[in-house]
Design an enzyme around this catalytic site. Structure first.
Site, short mmCIF file in Angstrom:
data_model
loop_
_atom_site.label_atom_id
_atom_site.label_comp_id
_atom_site.label_asym_id
_atom_site.label_seq_id
_atom_site.Cartn_x
_atom_site.Cartn_y
_atom_site.Cartn_z
N ASP A 76 8.02 -34.36 14.20
CA ASP A 76 7.85 -34.81 12.83
C ASP A 76 6.88 -36.00 12.87
OD1 ASP A 76 8.45 -35.53 10.07
OD2 ASP A 76 9.77 -37.06 10.91
N ASP A 87 6.41 -38.90 9.92
CA ASP A 87 7.03 -40.10 9.34
C ASP A 87 8.39 -40.39 9.96
OD1 ASP A 87 5.22 -41.10 7.58
OD2 ASP A 87 6.14 -40.30 5.77
#
Length: 254
Positions: free
Chosen positions: A14, A16
């Site tokens: 991922d 963020d």
């Protein structure tokens, strides 16, 4: 040098809260760590944001640099992606569910958000992307300070959780999924267009797929890929924690 075992393993991240602090740019140290890790094992990213935002966060707005850092690059959950520099077909939420349903959803969301009382509201409440719609009660144009203020307010009052429940109740029958995304928004996308979408491109080439994400609890936009039987899921609490998890995986591959 990449070993035979590690060549059939890939690490998927991922963006963020995993490779960067939320909506912040990657640190030079983290970028260098990824460059060194990639010498030992293939790397991929899958973010919910659009390609422009991910390029800004990870590669100083430089598309070529971004694509050179990872073996696979997936934005919008994989609906806009690349293998190396070769693009995959782009998916469209507009084509998937039609403009009439989209407009009904957007109109409802705007009415709902207009009734929410927050410390502040700014602009860009609805962001239309290729494969999803991003809804932000505070507005994506808020400052970093206002963003953090909303984060604390949301923790206390469950603003996005309640919003997601209302959306699911009213529009779930349209074949849509709803997930709390990042710090200030809710993602809306066709069923199956969560981050597991990118796995169709990885499963044929890799035996082991490690996924690292921070929003892995049910309702978070990392949950589906984290819990998928085709991945080995790792919950992280920020870039430094991600680094520790990766180091442990690399030790196992040695």
């Amino acid at each position: 040098m990449t070993s035979p075992a590690s060549s059939r393993t890939i690490l998927v991240f991922d963006v963020d809260g995993t490779l960067t602090a939320a909506r912040q740019t990657i640190t030079p140290e983290m970028r260098e760590f990824l460059i060194e890790a990639r010498k030992r094992v293939p790397l991929a990213i899958v973010g919910g944001s659009d390609f422009k935002k991910i390029t800004e966060q990870l590669a100083d707005h430089d598309k070529d640099l971004l694509l050179s850092l990872f073996d696979y690059t997936f934005s919008e959950n994989g609906l806009y992606g690349f293998k190396g520099t070769e693009p995959y077909p782009v998916q469209s939420i507009q084509k998937a569910i039609g403009d009439a349903k989209l407009q009904e959803l957007i109109n409802f969301a705007l009415r709902y958000m207009s009734d929410i009382q927050l410390p502040v509201k700014r602009g860009n409440f609805v962001e239309f992307r290729n494969g999803m719609i991003n809804l932000s009660p505070i507005g994506r144009s808020c400052s970093q300070e206002e963003r953090m203020q909303f984060v604390e307010f949301d923790k206390k009052h469950g603003i996005r959780q309640k919003f997601t429940e209302q959306l699911r109740e009213k529009f779930g029958q349209y074949g849509l999924q709803f997930a709390i995304g990042g710090q200030i928004s809710v993602d809306v996308f066709p069923t199956g267009w969560d981050k597991t979408f990118c796995l169709q491109y990885l499963v044929p080439d890799f035996d082991t797929i490690h996924f690292f994400g921070d929003k892995t609890a049910p309702g978070g936009n990392d949950h589906e890929i984290f819990a998928d039987e085709r991945t080995v899921g790792h919950t992280v609490e920020g870039p430094e924690d991600t680094r520790k998890h990766v180091e442990n995986v690399l030790k196992e591959l040695d």
